[in-house]
Design a protein around this motif. Structure first.
Motif, mmCIF file in Angstrom:
data_model
loop_
_atom_site.group_PDB
_atom_site.id
_atom_site.type_symbol
_atom_site.label_atom_id
_atom_site.label_comp_id
_atom_site.label_asym_id
_atom_site.label_seq_id
_atom_site.Cartn_x
_atom_site.Cartn_y
_atom_site.Cartn_z
ATOM 1 N N SER A 176 66.473 -22.699 32.844
ATOM 2 C CA SER A 176 66.029 -21.998 31.650
ATOM 3 C C SER A 176 67.052 -20.957 31.196
ATOM 4 C CB SER A 176 64.682 -21.317 31.901
ATOM 5 O OG SER A 176 64.799 -20.340 32.922
ATOM 6 N N VAL A 177 66.959 -20.629 29.913
ATOM 7 C CA VAL A 177 67.796 -19.578 29.323
ATOM 8 C C VAL A 177 66.856 -18.540 28.734
ATOM 9 C CG1 VAL A 177 69.538 -19.014 27.605
ATOM 10 C CG2 VAL A 177 69.629 -21.218 28.800
ATOM 11 N N GLY A 178 66.872 -17.338 29.281
ATOM 12 C CA GLY A 178 65.988 -16.279 28.808
ATOM 13 C C GLY A 178 66.757 -15.190 28.100
ATOM 14 N N GLU A 179 66.021 -14.173 27.722
ATOM 15 C CA GLU A 179 66.629 -13.028 27.041
ATOM 16 C C GLU A 179 67.569 -12.291 27.984
ATOM 17 O OE1 GLU A 179 65.148 -8.909 24.800
ATOM 18 O OE2 GLU A 179 63.711 -10.507 25.296
ATOM 19 N N THR A 180 68.729 -11.911 27.475
ATOM 20 C CA THR A 180 69.695 -11.171 28.294
ATOM 21 C C THR A 180 69.139 -9.799 28.646
ATOM 22 O OG1 THR A 180 71.535 -12.303 27.210
ATOM 23 C CG2 THR A 180 72.046 -10.272 28.414
ATOM 24 N N ILE A 181 69.203 -9.445 29.914
ATOM 25 C CA ILE A 181 68.628 -8.182 30.364
ATOM 26 C C ILE A 181 69.510 -7.015 29.940
ATOM 27 C CG2 ILE A 181 67.525 -9.298 32.331
ATOM 28 C CD1 ILE A 181 69.692 -7.984 34.120
ATOM 29 N N ARG A 182 68.862 -5.865 29.806
ATOM 30 C CA ARG A 182 69.614 -4.634 29.576
ATOM 31 C C ARG A 182 70.191 -4.170 30.906
ATOM 32 N NH1 ARG A 182 66.538 -0.777 31.798
ATOM 33 N NH2 ARG A 182 64.291 -1.144 31.966
ATOM 34 N N ASN A 183 70.944 -3.073 30.868
ATOM 35 C CA ASN A 183 71.508 -2.535 32.108
ATOM 36 C C ASN A 183 70.383 -2.061 33.022
ATOM 37 O OD1 ASN A 183 74.149 -2.939 31.256
ATOM 38 N ND2 ASN A 183 74.249 -0.953 30.246
ATOM 39 N N GLN A 196 56.783 -22.678 45.669
ATOM 40 C CA GLN A 196 56.719 -23.866 44.815
ATOM 41 C C GLN A 196 55.327 -24.456 44.810
ATOM 42 O OE1 GLN A 196 59.187 -25.375 42.847
ATOM 43 N NE2 GLN A 196 57.382 -26.452 42.108
ATOM 44 N N GLU A 197 54.795 -24.709 43.602
ATOM 45 C CA GLU A 197 53.562 -25.469 43.437
ATOM 46 C C GLU A 197 53.729 -26.365 42.210
ATOM 47 O OE1 GLU A 197 49.962 -23.244 43.300
ATOM 48 O OE2 GLU A 197 50.228 -22.352 45.283
ATOM 49 N N TRP A 198 53.818 -27.660 42.431
ATOM 50 C CA TRP A 198 53.905 -28.588 41.303
ATOM 51 C C TRP A 198 52.551 -28.608 40.607
ATOM 52 C CZ3 TRP A 198 58.801 -29.395 40.823
ATOM 53 C CH2 TRP A 198 59.619 -29.598 41.928
ATOM 54 N N SER A 199 52.506 -28.150 39.350
ATOM 55 C CA SER A 199 51.230 -28.045 38.641
ATOM 56 C C SER A 199 51.244 -28.693 37.264
ATOM 57 C CB SER A 199 50.833 -26.570 38.500
ATOM 58 O OG SER A 199 51.836 -25.843 37.796
ATOM 59 N N ILE A 200 52.416 -29.044 36.741
ATOM 60 C CA ILE A 200 52.517 -29.744 35.468
ATOM 61 C C ILE A 200 52.204 -31.221 35.733
ATOM 62 C CG2 ILE A 200 54.064 -30.316 33.546
ATOM 63 C CD1 ILE A 200 55.775 -27.861 34.449
ATOM 64 N N PRO A 201 51.345 -31.862 34.943
ATOM 65 C CA PRO A 201 50.953 -33.243 35.252
ATOM 66 C C PRO A 201 52.110 -34.194 35.520
ATOM 67 C CG PRO A 201 49.532 -32.375 33.542
ATOM 68 C CD PRO A 201 50.584 -31.318 33.793
ATOM 69 N N SER A 202 53.144 -34.156 34.699
ATOM 70 C CA SER A 202 54.254 -35.100 34.900
ATOM 71 C C SER A 202 55.040 -34.786 36.162
ATOM 72 C CB SER A 202 55.186 -35.105 33.687
ATOM 73 O OG SER A 202 55.725 -33.814 33.442
ATOM 74 N N THR A 203 55.210 -33.501 36.493
ATOM 75 C CA THR A 203 55.947 -33.155 37.712
ATOM 76 C C THR A 203 55.109 -33.436 38.957
ATOM 77 O OG1 THR A 203 55.263 -30.821 37.670
ATOM 78 C CG2 THR A 203 57.276 -31.393 36.482
ATOM 79 N N LYS A 204 53.799 -33.294 38.846
ATOM 80 C CA LYS A 204 52.922 -33.668 39.969
ATOM 81 C C LYS A 204 53.045 -35.160 40.259
ATOM 82 C CE LYS A 204 48.698 -31.905 39.904
ATOM 83 N NZ LYS A 204 47.395 -31.425 39.349
ATOM 84 N N ALA A 205 53.128 -35.959 39.193
ATOM 85 C CA ALA A 205 53.276 -37.407 39.381
ATOM 86 C C ALA A 205 54.602 -37.729 40.050
ATOM 87 C CB ALA A 205 53.169 -38.120 38.035
ATOM 88 N N ASN A 212 60.440 -37.211 31.564
ATOM 89 C CA ASN A 212 60.321 -35.815 31.136
ATOM 90 C C ASN A 212 59.984 -34.918 32.319
ATOM 91 O OD1 ASN A 212 60.061 -33.717 29.009
ATOM 92 N ND2 ASN A 212 57.924 -33.701 29.674
ATOM 93 N N GLY A 213 59.170 -35.434 33.245
ATOM 94 C CA GLY A 213 58.867 -34.666 34.442
ATOM 95 C C GLY A 213 60.102 -34.408 35.280
ATOM 96 N N VAL A 214 60.928 -35.435 35.452
ATOM 97 C CA VAL A 214 62.182 -35.285 36.201
ATOM 98 C C VAL A 214 63.083 -34.271 35.512
ATOM 99 C CG1 VAL A 214 64.274 -36.464 36.950
ATOM 100 C CG2 VAL A 214 62.058 -37.600 37.191
ATOM 101 N N ARG A 215 63.166 -34.358 34.185
ATOM 102 C CA ARG A 215 64.006 -33.420 33.428
ATOM 103 C C ARG A 215 63.521 -31.992 33.605
ATOM 104 N NH1 ARG A 215 63.520 -30.467 29.271
ATOM 105 N NH2 ARG A 215 61.448 -31.277 28.806
ATOM 106 N N ARG A 216 62.217 -31.800 33.528
ATOM 107 C CA ARG A 216 61.673 -30.445 33.655
ATOM 108 C C ARG A 216 61.911 -29.876 35.049
ATOM 109 N NH1 ARG A 216 56.005 -29.399 30.666
ATOM 110 N NH2 ARG A 216 56.735 -27.278 31.089
#
Length: 206
Positions: A29-36, A88-97, A20-24
């Motif tokens: 990501s997919v966010g809200e489409t911006i306005r003009n 970049q700062e790895w801060s999620i436990p699984s990504t830190k591992a 899951n860390g590798v996947r993350r």
């Protein structure tokens, strides 16, 4: 339950957690489409001491990229476009591992070298910290660009195949006009695949 079964379950859970860390790390990501939006901004991706000074890039490659980055910053300043550095700062436990296991522990939150490298430390107007390759993942960059009314992005930095690519793709998912300044980036491996993926998504590479 035998010890072997317990150990097997523990190993499976650990494998899934690291997976899951590798996947993350590599997700876009997919966010809200911006306005003009009319404004433009320059993003400096991962120009940190740990990567710039200790990364797999030759001195000649860094010298050439730095010259282009300085020109891009100068052009942005002349047009009153904000210059935003992303660190970049790895801060999620699984990504830190994962970082400890496969990346020599580089850029883990609180570790040495996560600050901008000296040649770039005075350049940004704003600094955003990201947790994975995609700089939009936390939502902080979304909010900053909304406040600045930015709809067009130019990207420089490193690595072209990873954080530059994933950030560019995430920006396109939100409707930004995105240009990656090829000569202002660095890459540790061939870039043909990343170039094709970005071009297919509508990212301009110049």
């Amino acid at each position: 339950m035998t010890l072997g079964i317990v150990l097997g379950i523990v190993a499976l859970v650990l494998t899934l957690w690291l997976g899951n860390g590798v996947r993350r790390i590599g997700s876009v990501s997919v966010g809200e489409t911006i306005r003009n939006r009319d404004a433009s901004a320059l993003l400096l991706i991962d120009l940190q001491s740990v990567f710039w000074e200790r990364g797999p890039y030759s001195d000649a490659a860094k010298e050439g990229a730095a010259a282009v980055i300085y020109k891009e910053v100068e052009a942005a300043r002349a047009q009153n476009h904000p210059v935003i550095a992303v660190r970049q700062e790895w801060s999620i436990p699984s990504t830190k591992a994962v970082a400890r296991l496969t990346m020599k522990g580089q850029a883990i939150e609180g570790s040495d070298g996560t600050d901008l490298a000296e040649p770039f430390s005075s350049l940004p107007d704003q600094i955003v910290v990201k947790r994975v390759q995609d700089a939009f993942e936390t939502g902080e960059l979304d909010a900053l660009l909304e406040r600045l009314d930015v709809g067009k992005l130019r990207l420089v930095g490193l690595d072209f195949n990873y954080c530059v690519q994933k950030t560019a793709l995430a920006a396109r998912n939100r409707g930004y006009d995105v240009t990656v300044v090829r000569d202002g980036t660095l890459s540790a491996a061939p870039t043909e695949g990343a170039e094709k993926r970005m071009s297919s998504a509508g990212v301009a590479i110049r």
